[in-house]
Design an enzyme around this catalytic site. Structure first.
Site, PDB file in Angstrom:
ATOM      1  N   LYS A   3     -78.788  22.674  30.948  1.00 37.93           N
ATOM      2  CA  LYS A   3     -79.008  22.573  29.491  1.00 37.93           C
ATOM      3  C   LYS A   3     -79.464  21.181  29.053  1.00 37.93           C
ATOM      4  CE  LYS A   3     -75.704  26.167  28.353  1.00 37.93           C
ATOM      5  NZ  LYS A   3     -74.502  26.554  27.612  1.00 37.93           N
ATOM      6  N   ASP A  41     -76.259  27.713  21.092  1.00 34.40           N
ATOM      7  CA  ASP A  41     -74.809  27.492  21.260  1.00 34.40           C
ATOM      8  C   ASP A  41     -74.261  26.885  19.965  1.00 34.40           C
ATOM      9  OD1 ASP A  41     -74.695  28.368  23.884  1.00 34.40           O
ATOM     10  OD2 ASP A  41     -74.948  26.369  24.749  1.00 34.40           O
ATOM     11  N   ALA A  51     -71.898  22.553  26.784  1.00 36.95           N
ATOM     12  CA  ALA A  51     -71.171  23.422  25.850  1.00 36.95           C
ATOM     13  C   ALA A  51     -70.331  22.571  24.894  1.00 36.95           C
ATOM     14  CB  ALA A  51     -70.286  24.394  26.618  1.00 36.95           C
ATOM     15  N   ASN A  89     -61.645  14.510  28.198  1.00 37.56           N
ATOM     16  CA  ASN A  89     -62.398  14.876  29.405  1.00 37.56           C
ATOM     17  C   ASN A  89     -61.763  14.243  30.631  1.00 37.56           C
ATOM     18  OD1 ASN A  89     -64.592  16.409  30.424  1.00 37.56           O
ATOM     19  ND2 ASN A  89     -65.688  14.513  30.881  1.00 37.56           N
ATOM     20  N   ARG A  90     -61.857  14.994  31.764  1.00 43.38           N
ATOM     21  CA  ARG A  90     -61.352  14.498  33.044  1.00 43.38           C
ATOM     22  C   ARG A  90     -61.967  13.123  33.339  1.00 43.38           C
ATOM     23  NH1 ARG A  90     -62.923  18.125  38.126  1.00 43.38           N
ATOM     24  NH2 ARG A  90     -64.996  17.600  37.330  1.00 43.38           N
ATOM     25  N   THR A  91     -63.272  12.988  33.035  1.00 49.00           N
ATOM     26  CA  THR A  91     -63.950  11.704  33.224  1.00 49.00           C
ATOM     27  C   THR A  91     -64.270  11.165  31.832  1.00 49.00           C
ATOM     28  OG1 THR A  91     -65.068  12.905  35.008  1.00 49.00           O
ATOM     29  CG2 THR A  91     -65.800  10.646  34.611  1.00 49.00           C
ATOM     30  N   GLU A 143     -65.361   8.413  30.730  1.00 46.34           N
ATOM     31  CA  GLU A 143     -66.630   7.662  30.594  1.00 46.34           C
ATOM     32  C   GLU A 143     -67.792   8.601  30.321  1.00 46.34           C
ATOM     33  OE1 GLU A 143     -65.356   7.396  34.375  1.00 46.34           O
ATOM     34  OE2 GLU A 143     -63.727   7.150  32.947  1.00 46.34           O
ATOM     35  N   GLY A 193     -64.008  33.988  25.225  1.00 47.89           N
ATOM     36  CA  GLY A 193     -65.348  33.530  25.562  1.00 47.89           C
ATOM     37  C   GLY A 193     -66.434  34.559  25.300  1.00 47.89           C
TER      38      GLY A 193
HETATM   39  P1  ATR Z   1     -71.509  22.923  30.587  1.00 44.67           P
HETATM   40  O1  ATR Z   1     -72.924  22.467  30.422  1.00 44.67           O
HETATM   41  O2  ATR Z   1     -71.364  24.417  30.605  1.00 44.67           O
HETATM   42  O3  ATR Z   1     -70.564  22.325  29.575  1.00 44.67           O
HETATM   43  P2  ATR Z   1     -70.953  21.032  32.730  1.00 44.67           P
HETATM   44  O4  ATR Z   1     -71.972  20.094  32.186  1.00 44.67           O
HETATM   45  O5  ATR Z   1     -70.947  21.285  34.199  1.00 44.67           O
HETATM   46  O6  ATR Z   1     -71.055  22.464  32.067  1.00 44.67           O
HETATM   47  O7  ATR Z   1     -69.514  20.492  32.252  1.00 44.67           O
HETATM   48  C1  ATR Z   1     -68.338  20.993  32.776  1.00 44.67           C
HETATM   49  C2  ATR Z   1     -67.124  20.334  32.088  1.00 44.67           C
HETATM   50  O8  ATR Z   1     -65.938  20.861  32.743  1.00 44.67           O
HETATM   51  C3  ATR Z   1     -67.050  18.816  32.239  1.00 44.67           C
HETATM   52  O9  ATR Z   1     -66.439  18.289  31.088  1.00 44.67           O
HETATM   53  C4  ATR Z   1     -66.122  18.653  33.457  1.00 44.67           C
HETATM   54  O10 ATR Z   1     -65.420  17.433  33.495  1.00 44.67           O
HETATM   55  P3  ATR Z   1     -66.102  16.089  34.134  1.00 44.67           P
HETATM   56  O11 ATR Z   1     -67.046  15.579  33.095  1.00 44.67           O
HETATM   57  O12 ATR Z   1     -64.961  15.197  34.389  1.00 44.67           O
HETATM   58  O13 ATR Z   1     -66.800  16.557  35.393  1.00 44.67           O
HETATM   59  C5  ATR Z   1     -65.143  19.778  33.216  1.00 44.67           C
HETATM   60  N1  ATR Z   1     -64.455  20.203  34.443  1.00 44.67           N
HETATM   61  C6  ATR Z   1     -64.959  20.901  35.478  1.00 44.67           C
HETATM   62  N2  ATR Z   1     -64.009  21.110  36.425  1.00 44.67           N
HETATM   63  C7  ATR Z   1     -62.855  20.523  35.955  1.00 44.67           C
HETATM   64  C8  ATR Z   1     -61.520  20.406  36.448  1.00 44.67           C
HETATM   65  N3  ATR Z   1     -61.159  20.951  37.617  1.00 44.67           N
HETATM   66  N4  ATR Z   1     -60.616  19.754  35.691  1.00 44.67           N
HETATM   67  C9  ATR Z   1     -60.957  19.231  34.485  1.00 44.67           C
HETATM   68  N5  ATR Z   1     -62.215  19.301  33.957  1.00 44.67           N
HETATM   69  C10 ATR Z   1     -63.151  19.948  34.677  1.00 44.67           C
END
Ligand code: ATR
Length: 284
Positions: free
Chosen positions: A69, A105, A136, A155-157, A159, A243
């Site tokens: 996306k 979206d 998303a 967010n997990r990350t 940054e 969803g």
């Molecule tokens: P989309 O475009 O559908 O939002 P994406 O860009 O792959 O998909 O984003 C996935 C999200 O899920 C991200 O926020 C990711 O966190 P990171 O930015 O830290 O990678 C989060 N995510 C995926 N697996 C995860 C996990 N096991 N625990 C926590 N967050 C997770």
């Protein structure tokens, strides 16, 4: 355009779980339109070639899903203003010889969100907590902000969230104490992460976090439909939105862009539910 044969598709990777072919085929049929909607796997490294082959194969339009996306922004000829503001494209429409990028979206989530506020009757808390920072999440945040909500992003990350939403955004780590503090003042929680998709017992909320009944909980994961997060929310007596509702809302807006016809959302929902049930039965 009754005699036109619509050529539509979705591109992503992975794409096998997509319900979009069923949803859009049902909408075409319900509208009395002819056409096809395919699911095409395109790996990230092959996205530019994938898009030029969509261009030369004269598709009327296509959806773009995980993980393309954001990259799609740089591959279309023109961007609708919402897609440009959000930094993500989930729908492409051919207009003459050009490909135009849109983000349904944002519009789909917005329509759903307006309905949620009606269901909740009154809005006592104006903070929305969004989990995730991908495409998303960008749509959910844009939609919530345009409706006057103060958005906190976990967010997990962290940054990555700061990169996506800017230094001024309220970004927290996905840890129990910070998430609990945000949830205690939140009226809405939206999960945009993929947690719960591969491992249905997993919740994106850190262990030990408590949700109170003032929070409306939306989970964008639709496979499975009944996620650990939604079960947790129902036990806490929170209003919930699954969803599939989100998937149908964005799909209806894409369908309308391509065909100019209002989609039959009931037909879309029935087709999606049928595929979802058949997939779960096959997996068990
Ligand atoms: P989309 O475009 O559908 O939002 P994406 O860009 O792959 O998909 O984003 C996935 C999200 O899920 C991200 O926020 C990711 O966190 P990171 O930015 O830290 O990678 C989060 N995510 C995926 N697996 C995860 C996990 N096991 N625990 C926590 N967050 C997770």
């Amino acid at each position: 355009m009754r005699h036109h044969r619509y050529k539509l598709a979705v591109i992503g990777d992975p794409i096998g779980h997509s319900l979009s072919p069923q949803i859009h085929s049902a909408a075409l049929q319900a509208a009395g339109l002819r056409g096809s909607y395919e699911a095409i796997r395109v790996e990230s490294a092959a996205l530019p070639e994938g898009v030029s082959s969509m261009r030369s194969s004269s598709y009327d339009g296509f959806n773009v899903t995980i993980p393309h996306k954001e990259a799609m922004i740089g591959l279309v000829d023109r961007l609708d203003s919402l897609a440009a503001e959000t930094g993500a494209v989930n729908t492409v429409k051919r207009v003459g010889r050009s490909l135009v990028g849109y983000n349904t979206d944002v519009t789909g989530f917005g329509r759903l969100f307006d309905r949620l506020v009606l269901i909740a009757e009154r809005r006592v808390r104006d903070v929305a907590l969004v989990l995730g920072a991908g495409g998303a999440a960008r749509a959910a945040v844009a939609s919530l902000r345009s409706r006057g909500w103060t958005v906190v992003i976990a967010n997990r990350t962290p940054e990555r969230a700061v990169r996506a939403f800017g230094q001024d955004a309220r970004v927290i780590a996905l840890d129990a104490s910070q998430v609990q503090a945000a949830l205690d003042v939140a009226g809405v929680l939206v999960n945009t992460t993929s947690v719960g998709m591969d491992e249905p017992a997993d919740s994106p909320l850190p262990r030990g976090v408590h949700i109170d009944s003032q929070v409306t909980v939306c989970d964008l994961v639709y496979s499975p439909l009944d996620t650990a997060l939604l079960r947790h929310a129902r036990r806490a007596r929170c209003p919930t939105v699954d969803g599939l509702e989100f998937l149908i809302a964005q799909a209806a807006d894409s369908f309308n862009l391509w065909t100019g016809v209002l989609a039959d959302e009931g037909a879309m929902r029935r087709a999606a539910a049928l595929k979802n049930t058949m997939t779960s039965a096959a997996a068990s």
